[in-house]
Design a protein around this motif. Structure first.
Motif, PDB file in Angstrom:
ATOM      1  N   ALA A 178       0.835  -1.207   0.000  1.00 28.97           N
ATOM      2  CA  ALA A 178       0.000   0.000   0.000  1.00 28.97           C
ATOM      3  C   ALA A 178       0.870   1.258   0.000  1.00 28.97           C
ATOM      4  N   VAL A 179       1.913   1.258   0.822  1.00 33.20           N
ATOM      5  CA  VAL A 179       2.804   2.422   0.876  1.00 33.20           C
ATOM      6  C   VAL A 179       3.560   2.576  -0.444  1.00 33.20           C
ATOM      7  N   PHE A 180       4.029   1.475  -1.008  1.00 36.78           N
ATOM      8  CA  PHE A 180       4.742   1.533  -2.291  1.00 36.78           C
ATOM      9  C   PHE A 180       3.820   2.054  -3.387  1.00 36.78           C
ATOM     10  N   ASP A 181       2.553   1.606  -3.378  1.00 35.38           N
ATOM     11  CA  ASP A 181       1.581   2.105  -4.351  1.00 35.38           C
ATOM     12  C   ASP A 181       1.329   3.599  -4.147  1.00 35.38           C
ATOM     13  N   TYR A 182       1.228   3.998  -2.899  1.00 34.12           N
ATOM     14  CA  TYR A 182       1.000   5.404  -2.556  1.00 34.12           C
ATOM     15  C   TYR A 182       2.115   6.285  -3.123  1.00 34.12           C
ATOM     16  N   LEU A 183       3.344   5.788  -3.058  1.00 35.54           N
ATOM     17  CA  LEU A 183       4.501   6.541  -3.561  1.00 35.54           C
ATOM     18  C   LEU A 183       4.765   6.298  -5.045  1.00 35.54           C
ATOM     19  N   GLN A 184       3.957   5.420  -5.674  1.00 37.06           N
ATOM     20  CA  GLN A 184       4.148   5.059  -7.078  1.00 37.06           C
ATOM     21  C   GLN A 184       5.603   4.632  -7.322  1.00 37.06           C
ATOM     22  N   MET A 185       6.055   3.759  -6.467  1.00 37.37           N
ATOM     23  CA  MET A 185       7.449   3.343  -6.438  1.00 37.37           C
ATOM     24  C   MET A 185       7.777   2.359  -7.562  1.00 37.37           C
ATOM     25  N   ASP A 186       8.958   2.492  -8.154  1.00 37.17           N
ATOM     26  CA  ASP A 186       9.409   1.572  -9.198  1.00 37.17           C
ATOM     27  C   ASP A 186       9.582   0.168  -8.635  1.00 37.17           C
ATOM     28  N   ASP A 187       9.398  -0.833  -9.490  1.00 37.82           N
ATOM     29  CA  ASP A 187       9.486  -2.227  -9.058  1.00 37.82           C
ATOM     30  C   ASP A 187      10.848  -2.572  -8.473  1.00 37.82           C
ATOM     31  N   SER A 188      11.905  -2.028  -9.044  1.00 34.98           N
ATOM     32  CA  SER A 188      13.252  -2.347  -8.563  1.00 34.98           C
ATOM     33  C   SER A 188      13.463  -1.870  -7.130  1.00 34.98           C
ATOM     34  N   ILE A 189      12.928  -0.686  -6.806  1.00 40.39           N
ATOM     35  CA  ILE A 189      13.062  -0.150  -5.453  1.00 40.39           C
ATOM     36  C   ILE A 189      12.173  -0.939  -4.487  1.00 40.39           C
ATOM     37  N   ARG A 190      10.972  -1.313  -4.955  1.00 39.15           N
ATOM     38  CA  ARG A 190      10.084  -2.138  -4.130  1.00 39.15           C
ATOM     39  C   ARG A 190      10.779  -3.426  -3.713  1.00 39.15           C
ATOM     40  N   GLU A 191      11.385  -4.088  -4.681  1.00 41.62           N
ATOM     41  CA  GLU A 191      12.034  -5.367  -4.398  1.00 41.62           C
ATOM     42  C   GLU A 191      13.217  -5.193  -3.455  1.00 41.62           C
ATOM     43  N   GLN A 192      13.954  -4.119  -3.627  1.00 43.58           N
ATOM     44  CA  GLN A 192      15.092  -3.864  -2.756  1.00 43.58           C
ATOM     45  C   GLN A 192      14.643  -3.664  -1.313  1.00 43.58           C
ATOM     46  N   LEU A 193      13.597  -2.859  -1.112  1.00 45.19           N
ATOM     47  CA  LEU A 193      13.078  -2.617   0.226  1.00 45.19           C
ATOM     48  C   LEU A 193      12.448  -3.880   0.816  1.00 45.19           C
ATOM     49  N   ALA A 194      11.759  -4.627  -0.025  1.00 40.31           N
ATOM     50  CA  ALA A 194      11.131  -5.862   0.443  1.00 40.31           C
ATOM     51  C   ALA A 194      12.184  -6.869   0.898  1.00 40.31           C
ATOM     52  N   ASP A 195      13.263  -6.990   0.142  1.00 42.25           N
ATOM     53  CA  ASP A 195      14.356  -7.896   0.522  1.00 42.25           C
ATOM     54  C   ASP A 195      14.932  -7.526   1.885  1.00 42.25           C
ATOM     55  N   GLN A 196      14.983  -6.243   2.165  1.00 45.21           N
ATOM     56  CA  GLN A 196      15.593  -5.766   3.409  1.00 45.21           C
ATOM     57  C   GLN A 196      14.661  -5.862   4.614  1.00 45.21           C
ATOM     58  N   HIS A 197      13.361  -5.683   4.392  1.00 51.33           N
ATOM     59  CA  HIS A 197      12.480  -5.467   5.543  1.00 51.33           C
ATOM     60  C   HIS A 197      11.260  -6.385   5.641  1.00 51.33           C
ATOM     61  N   ILE A 198      10.976  -7.202   4.640  1.00 49.47           N
ATOM     62  CA  ILE A 198       9.766  -8.027   4.684  1.00 49.47           C
ATOM     63  C   ILE A 198      10.143  -9.500   4.580  1.00 49.47           C
ATOM     64  N   LYS A 199       9.874 -10.232   5.631  1.00 47.39           N
ATOM     65  CA  LYS A 199      10.194 -11.655   5.660  1.00 47.39           C
ATOM     66  C   LYS A 199       9.291 -12.430   4.705  1.00 47.39           C
ATOM     67  N   ASP A 200       9.890 -13.291   3.884  1.00 46.53           N
ATOM     68  CA  ASP A 200       9.150 -14.170   2.952  1.00 46.53           C
ATOM     69  C   ASP A 200       8.223 -13.374   2.031  1.00 46.53           C
ATOM     70  N   TRP A 201       8.677 -12.201   1.580  1.00 44.98           N
ATOM     71  CA  TRP A 201       7.788 -11.348   0.801  1.00 44.98           C
ATOM     72  C   TRP A 201       7.405 -11.968  -0.543  1.00 44.98           C
ATOM     73  N   LYS A 202       8.278 -12.751  -1.126  1.00 41.46           N
ATOM     74  CA  LYS A 202       7.946 -13.371  -2.415  1.00 41.46           C
ATOM     75  C   LYS A 202       6.816 -14.384  -2.268  1.00 41.46           C
ATOM     76  N   HIS A 203       6.820 -15.099  -1.155  1.00 37.82           N
ATOM     77  CA  HIS A 203       5.711 -16.027  -0.883  1.00 37.82           C
ATOM     78  C   HIS A 203       4.411 -15.251  -0.694  1.00 37.82           C
ATOM     79  N   HIS A 204       4.455 -14.182   0.091  1.00 39.40           N
ATOM     80  CA  HIS A 204       3.251 -13.374   0.320  1.00 39.40           C
ATOM     81  C   HIS A 204       2.765 -12.730  -0.978  1.00 39.40           C
TER      82      HIS A 204
END
Length: 218
Positions: A178-204
């Motif tokens: 939701a926050v990434f959508d709010y900021l209209q964030m690029d996919d590459s930045i989303r993935e970088q942040l997800a790798d750093q801060h969201i456990k098992d984000w690819k599964h989710h």
């Protein structure tokens, strides 16, 4: 930031949108609070010393209801514990602490909504601090085709009420989306942040896409 007062540690989250001191949860004996930005550190310390917040971790007042009194939320089951001095409900371990007994359907629904809002605020607050942003409003209501909607013009995020029955890990992923959508964030930045801060984000992410698609196409 962390503050220790009279042997009790507080994890303080400063927010411009807060109008008062709000308990967000408790973990490992540390009480997590959201605090309005206009409140000075001296005023905060005075406030904490004079309110029941400091007693939450060690209080002998909580009353656990009958062992059969449990509540289902976040894809798990929690024992209900009544603590009359609480301003907001919170989860610690496998217990849900609240200031009122959810003995009616209306009270139960109200409690579930309060818990969901608290969880959303905590998750969104993490990203506000991490990314240096401020989201003015977080709402919950029944959504038909998605788990969240974004309104950048009014700085508002809306989430589906049924998320109360999803896991907290899945909720953490959805808040990030939701926050990434709010900021209209690029996919590459989303993935970088997800790798750093969201456990098992690819599964989710797979679960999210699977659950969303049937709602639209069936």
């Amino acid at each position: 930031m962390y503050i220790e007062i009279e042997g009790q540690t507080y994890d303080i989250s400063i927010r411009d949108t807060e109008k008062g001191v709000t308990i967000m949860g408790q973990k490992d004996g540390i009480i997590q609070l959201a605090v309005p930005a206009q409140l000075s550190e001296g005023e905060l310390i005075t406030y904490l010393k004079s309110t029941p917040f400091k007693k939450l971790a060690q209080s002998d007042r909580p009353v656990k209801l009958e062992t059969s009194t449990t509540i289902a939320l976040f894809d798990s089951t929690f024992t209900v514990v009544i603590q009359k001095e609480l301003l907001n409900p919170y989860i610690a371990g496998k217990s849900l602490y609240t200031n009122l007994n959810p003995k009616s359907k209306a009270r139960l629904n109200n409690l579930l909504e309060q818990v969901l809002i608290q969880e959303l605020k905590q998750r969104i607050g993490f990203w506000e601090e991490k990314l240096g942003i401020l989201i003015d409003s977080i709402y919950i209501r029944k959504l038909k085709t998605n788990f969240h909607t974004v309104c950048s013009n009014s700085s508002r995020l809306t989430f589906d009420k049924n998320l109360i029955h999803k896991s907290r890990e899945y909720l953490a992923y959805l808040c990030a989306v939701a926050v990434f959508d709010y900021l209209q964030m690029d996919d590459s930045i989303r993935e970088q942040l997800a790798d750093q801060h969201i456990k098992d984000w690819k599964h989710h992410q797979k679960v999210f896409l699977y659950e969303l698609t049937p709602q639209v196409n069936r």
